[in-house]
Design a protein around this motif. Structure first.
Motif: not given
Length: 175
Positions: A62-66, A68-69, A161-163
């Motif tokens: 996991v990118d903690d700042e963004a 996102r994983a 982000e789906d897709g």
């Protein structure tokens, strides 16, 4: 304790040959870049590793700042060993060994320049299933890093982000 003597799958040096098997999904995705010096330039591709523990939880980076994983996804050298590279990455980032248990997907990654449909490079993304060798491996404390490792028992929609290809890869392992 899991058997650590062998992976349960063999991956050829050209993993695109696996796409001929009925039990492995083959897809093509396009990745736009600002220039031709992209992150996989000079590599065969990526070994994307879906590590699930005995409880069925999935390991995510996991990118903690963004917020996102992604699944662990080391770059593989030309003529490199796909499963060895995958296992080495997990040891390096998570501190525990895994056994590769399956091949889930072969992705043909077509690299294009933004605003141009012409493919200038193609690499392979091989999505592998893996399990920890230890029964209950502990994740390292990465407090000084910009990223963390987390186990997830279901698909964390807030981290993907789906897709997107990374979301679709995670969905192979958790719902």
């Amino acid at each position: 304790m899991h058997d650590t003597t062998q992976n349960t799958v063999d991956v050829p040096s050209d993993p695109t040959r696996l796409a001929d098997r009925d039990d492995i999904e083959e897809i093509t995705d396009t990745f736009p870049h600002g220039d031709d010096d992209h992150c996989e330039a000079d590599y065969a591709g990526r070994a994307i590793v879906g590590v699930t523990n005995d409880a069925g939880d999935l390991l995510l980076v996991v990118d903690d700042e963004a917020g996102r994983a992604v699944l662990p996804s080391p770059k593989v050298e030309y003529e490199g060993d796909w499963t060895a590279t995958a296992r080495e990455e997990i040891v390096e980032v998570a501190g525990f060994d895994v056994r590769i248990t399956g091949v889930e997907r072969v992705r043909h990654a077509e690299h294009v320049l933004q605003d141009d449909d012409e493919v200038f490079d193609e690499t392979t993304h091989l999505v592998l299933a893996a399990e920890p060798v230890a029964d209950e491996p502990e994740l390292p404390d990465l407090e000084a890093e910009d990223w963390s490792l987390e186990w997830h028992d279901s698909y964390p929609s807030d981290l993907f982000e789906d897709g997107r290809p990374e979301a679709e890869d995670a969905r192979l392992f958790v719902d």
